[in-house]
Design a protein around this motif. Structure first.
Motif, PDB file in Angstrom:
ATOM      1  N   LEU A 155     -10.481 -37.344  18.225  1.00  7.69           N
ATOM      2  CA  LEU A 155     -11.019 -36.057  17.598  1.00  7.69           C
ATOM      3  C   LEU A 155     -10.419 -35.999  16.370  1.00  7.69           C
ATOM      4  N   TYR A 156     -10.039 -34.577  15.984  1.00 10.50           N
ATOM      5  CA  TYR A 156      -9.362 -34.377  14.656  1.00 10.50           C
ATOM      6  C   TYR A 156      -8.775 -32.805  14.632  1.00 10.50           C
ATOM      7  N   PRO A 157      -7.949 -32.685  13.792  1.00  6.47           N
ATOM      8  CA  PRO A 157      -7.087 -31.498  14.117  1.00  6.47           C
ATOM      9  C   PRO A 157      -7.738 -29.981  14.001  1.00  6.47           C
ATOM     10  N   ASP A 158      -8.350 -29.783  14.976  1.00  7.23           N
ATOM     11  CA  ASP A 158      -9.189 -28.396  15.392  1.00  7.23           C
ATOM     12  C   ASP A 158      -8.333 -27.362  15.462  1.00  7.23           C
ATOM     13  N   VAL A 159      -8.847 -26.146  16.378  1.00  8.70           N
ATOM     14  CA  VAL A 159      -8.041 -25.036  16.415  1.00  8.70           C
ATOM     15  C   VAL A 159      -7.662 -24.385  15.335  1.00  8.70           C
ATOM     16  N   GLY A 160      -8.370 -24.295  14.080  1.00  9.88           N
ATOM     17  CA  GLY A 160      -8.141 -23.844  12.930  1.00  9.88           C
ATOM     18  C   GLY A 160      -7.212 -24.805  12.162  1.00  9.88           C
ATOM     19  N   GLY A 161      -7.189 -25.983  12.408  1.00 10.06           N
ATOM     20  CA  GLY A 161      -6.528 -26.870  11.423  1.00 10.06           C
ATOM     21  C   GLY A 161      -6.883 -26.890   9.865  1.00 10.06           C
ATOM     22  N   SER A 162      -8.214 -26.742  10.012  1.00  7.69           N
ATOM     23  CA  SER A 162      -8.871 -26.588   8.482  1.00  7.69           C
ATOM     24  C   SER A 162      -8.176 -25.506   7.597  1.00  7.69           C
ATOM     25  N   TYR A 163      -7.531 -24.574   8.470  1.00  5.75           N
ATOM     26  CA  TYR A 163      -6.997 -23.179   7.696  1.00  5.75           C
ATOM     27  C   TYR A 163      -5.302 -23.409   7.557  1.00  5.75           C
ATOM     28  N   PHE A 164      -4.867 -23.597   8.702  1.00  7.88           N
ATOM     29  CA  PHE A 164      -3.220 -23.663   8.774  1.00  7.88           C
ATOM     30  C   PHE A 164      -2.718 -24.877   8.183  1.00  7.88           C
ATOM     31  N   LEU A 165      -3.474 -26.007   8.123  1.00  2.09           N
ATOM     32  CA  LEU A 165      -2.841 -27.220   7.546  1.00  2.09           C
ATOM     33  C   LEU A 165      -2.734 -27.073   5.906  1.00  2.09           C
ATOM     34  N   ASN A 166      -3.672 -26.388   5.379  1.00  6.76           N
ATOM     35  CA  ASN A 166      -3.677 -26.195   4.273  1.00  6.76           C
ATOM     36  C   ASN A 166      -2.652 -25.101   3.767  1.00  6.76           C
ATOM     37  N   LYS A 167      -1.985 -24.504   4.674  1.00 10.16           N
ATOM     38  CA  LYS A 167      -0.972 -23.667   4.325  1.00 10.16           C
ATOM     39  C   LYS A 167       0.519 -24.183   4.314  1.00 10.16           C
ATOM     40  N   MET A 168       0.445 -25.671   4.282  1.00 10.73           N
ATOM     41  CA  MET A 168       1.630 -26.017   4.450  1.00 10.73           C
ATOM     42  C   MET A 168       2.301 -26.569   2.993  1.00 10.73           C
ATOM     43  N   PRO A 169       3.600 -26.767   2.747  1.00  6.03           N
ATOM     44  CA  PRO A 169       3.771 -27.352   1.486  1.00  6.03           C
ATOM     45  C   PRO A 169       3.898 -28.908   1.404  1.00  6.03           C
ATOM     46  N   GLU A 170       3.806 -29.199   0.148  1.00  2.00           N
ATOM     47  CA  GLU A 170       4.078 -30.798  -0.216  1.00  2.00           C
ATOM     48  C   GLU A 170       2.925 -31.472   0.491  1.00  2.00           C
ATOM     49  N   ASN A 171       1.659 -31.242   0.677  1.00  6.52           N
ATOM     50  CA  ASN A 171       0.816 -32.014   1.447  1.00  6.52           C
ATOM     51  C   ASN A 171       1.155 -32.404   2.953  1.00  6.52           C
ATOM     52  N   CYS A 172       2.199 -31.494   3.739  1.00  3.85           N
ATOM     53  CA  CYS A 172       2.356 -31.864   4.664  1.00  3.85           C
ATOM     54  C   CYS A 172       1.391 -31.890   5.915  1.00  3.85           C
ATOM     55  N   GLY A 173       0.593 -30.864   5.470  1.00  2.59           N
ATOM     56  CA  GLY A 173      -0.704 -30.618   6.425  1.00  2.59           C
ATOM     57  C   GLY A 173      -1.613 -31.862   6.352  1.00  2.59           C
ATOM     58  N   LEU A 174      -2.026 -32.414   5.393  1.00  3.29           N
ATOM     59  CA  LEU A 174      -2.480 -33.778   5.390  1.00  3.29           C
ATOM     60  C   LEU A 174      -1.928 -34.756   5.990  1.00  3.29           C
ATOM     61  N   PHE A 175      -0.721 -35.055   5.777  1.00  3.45           N
ATOM     62  CA  PHE A 175       0.130 -36.132   6.483  1.00  3.45           C
ATOM     63  C   PHE A 175       0.085 -35.969   7.795  1.00  3.45           C
ATOM     64  N   LEU A 176       0.597 -34.554   8.566  1.00  4.93           N
ATOM     65  CA  LEU A 176       0.351 -34.292   9.976  1.00  4.93           C
ATOM     66  C   LEU A 176      -0.933 -34.387  10.269  1.00  4.93           C
ATOM     67  N   GLY A 177      -2.053 -34.263   9.762  1.00  5.44           N
ATOM     68  CA  GLY A 177      -3.497 -34.252  10.265  1.00  5.44           C
ATOM     69  C   GLY A 177      -3.921 -35.797  10.368  1.00  5.44           C
ATOM     70  N   LEU A 178      -3.433 -36.468   9.385  1.00  7.69           N
ATOM     71  CA  LEU A 178      -3.891 -37.985   9.696  1.00  7.69           C
ATOM     72  C   LEU A 178      -3.104 -38.683  10.523  1.00  7.69           C
ATOM     73  N   THR A 179      -1.554 -38.368  10.643  1.00  7.76           N
ATOM     74  CA  THR A 179      -0.797 -39.194  11.529  1.00  7.76           C
ATOM     75  C   THR A 179      -0.337 -38.642  12.892  1.00  7.76           C
ATOM     76  N   GLY A 180      -0.801 -37.369  13.167  1.00  4.07           N
ATOM     77  CA  GLY A 180      -0.436 -36.768  14.419  1.00  4.07           C
ATOM     78  C   GLY A 180       1.217 -36.890  14.709  1.00  4.07           C
ATOM     79  N   ALA A 181       1.747 -36.780  13.603  1.00  2.01           N
ATOM     80  CA  ALA A 181       3.370 -36.931  13.767  1.00  2.01           C
ATOM     81  C   ALA A 181       3.842 -35.629  14.738  1.00  2.01           C
ATOM     82  N   SER A 182       4.713 -36.021  15.444  1.00  2.00           N
ATOM     83  CA  SER A 182       5.478 -34.910  15.947  1.00  2.00           C
ATOM     84  C   SER A 182       6.535 -34.318  15.217  1.00  2.00           C
ATOM     85  N   ILE A 183       6.543 -32.911  15.296  1.00  2.00           N
ATOM     86  CA  ILE A 183       7.631 -32.446  14.699  1.00  2.00           C
ATOM     87  C   ILE A 183       8.426 -31.461  15.564  1.00  2.00           C
ATOM     88  N   ASN A 184       9.738 -31.127  15.259  1.00  2.00           N
ATOM     89  CA  ASN A 184      10.694 -30.046  15.785  1.00  2.00           C
ATOM     90  C   ASN A 184      10.560 -28.667  15.258  1.00  2.00           C
TER      91      ASN A 184
END
Length: 399
Positions: A155-184
């Motif tokens: 799939l792809y990061p949906d549920v508004g990911g197009s919006y909220f991933l762009n609100k993250m600093p330092e390209n974190c949103g792109l990194f998380l969207g591509l890798t699916g990395a788990s965060i705390n």
């Protein structure tokens, strides 16, 4: 039969009420089912109009998960059912219905006119993050484990990911969207997915203190009162806040995502040689995930930079319905959750092999401007035809 969602109105000292919502399917990690959505949406609409309800408190049953994602097993059945009917387009009405309702619910939370508190304890993934991210007061705990792991299921990061991933600093949103990395919890605060950190054992105390607030008709006053209460609880919990991996690796993440094309970004992420297990897991998810999902994610994030929230959801509904039609999503769910062989047969073996015709098809709107299922009564400045015009402009200049 136990209700999959429970609702309660808790009396406050000054005669108002706190409305509590509990996702009540702990065996499935409180996965967001269609039945849950059908119960949640009208009740939230009712409470938004009910004068004595001053705030909403949303939580998951049990200590393991707030919400572990969408109901993808039933989506898989809907996709397979479409196949069995020998539908030449493999199109599923059930997939469209589920995602339409889910995104309407997410949008309602984003635009709710009263304080909306989300207690994001435990696992918060996919559709669960869609519920949490729109809240006015998003609380994480020492147990929070948050991810958008859609690349692993085609799939792809949906549920508004197009919006909220762009609100993250330092390209974190792109990194998380591509890798699916788990965060705390600390990561979630760092990348703007959460507002407050409070230890989970303070939840009942927090709810009790909510009932003691001097509530007023002013939404701003009520928002500030909750913020003050949570800030005090956060100060008392600060010693248990974990270390943020996103913050620790911010320079590296910025470096590997700094290229102007997806192929170089993916190669750069995979080429990093480090002994950090968190980063290594992210590399593994990207390496073994769907190249098609990565390509869609990259492009949706680029497009989302210029779109209003409602238009992001419109774009995503089109992408989600077509994901259910194309077959990559169905195969990913099969491999991970149905047969559990962890050996998905992806359509493309690399980013470079994803053909332009396929990507154009995903971003070509299934609906005309006037019959889109989402938010028909909302008209934003960015019209849907503009969304897809920009999509084509972006795609045709990519790589």
């Amino acid at each position: 039969m136990t209700e999959v969602v429970t609702f309660e109105e808790i009396d406050c000292d000054n005669g108002n009420k706190i409305a509590t919502v509990t996702l009540n399917s702990p065996r499935s990690l409180n996965a967001l089912s269609g039945e849950m959505i059908d119960l949640l949406y009208p009740q939230l609409q009712l409470w938004q109009k009910q004068c004595d309800i001053v705030a909403i408190f949303l939580q998951g049953q049990g200590d393991k998960a707030f919400c572990g994602g969408g109901d993808i097993v039933n989506l898989y059945k809907a996709m397979k059912g479409s196949e069995q009917k020998q539908n030449p387009e493999r199109y599923s009405d059930g997939v469209e219905e589920y995602f339409t309702k889910e995104y309407q619910l997410d949008y309602l939370i984003h635009t709710f006119t009263k304080p909306f508190i989300v207690w994001g304890n435990g696992i918060v993934m996919g559709g669960g993050l869609g519920l949490m991210v729109g809240g006015s007061h998003r609380v994480v705990t020492e147990n929070s484990r948050i991810a958008m792991p859609e690349i692993s299921i085609g799939l792809y990061p949906d549920v508004g990911g197009s919006y909220f991933l762009n609100k993250m600093p330092e390209n974190c949103g792109l990194f998380l969207g591509l890798t699916g990395a788990s965060i705390n919890a600390a990561d979630a605060k760092y990348c703007n997915l959460a507002d407050y950190f409070v230890t989970h054992d303070n939840k009942q105390s927090f709810i009790k203190q909510l009932t003691q607030i001097d509530w007023e008709k002013s939404s701003e006053h009520n928002q500030n009162s909750i913020s003050t209460l949570l800030a005090n609880l956060e100060n008392a919990s600060s010693s248990k806040l974990p270390e943020s991996k996103l913050s620790e690796h911010k320079a590296l993440i910025s470096q590997v995502t700094s290229f102007d094309n997806l192929n170089d970004i993916v190669n750069s992420i995979l080429a990093v040689n480090c002994e950090d297990k968190w980063f290594n897991r992210a590399q593994g998810s990207l390496k073994h995930g769907s190249a098609l999902s990565a390509t869609i994610a990259y492009q949706q994030i680029q497009l989302g930079k210029s779109l209003a929230l409602a238009d992001c959801f419109r774009m995503e509904l089109n992408l989600s319905v077509k994901s259910g039609q194309f077959g990559e999503f169905c195969e990913g769910v099969r491999a991970l959750l149905i047969d559990k062989d962890n050996a998905p047969k992806w359509h493309f073996d690399s980013i470079n092999s994803v053909d332009q015709k396929t990507i154009n098809w995903f971003f070509e709107s299934k609906w005309s401007n006037d019959n889109h299922p989402l938010f028909g009564r909302y008209r934003t400045l960015v019209h849907q035809s503009y969304v897809h015009e920009k999509a084509y402009e972006f795609i045709n200049n990519l790589i």
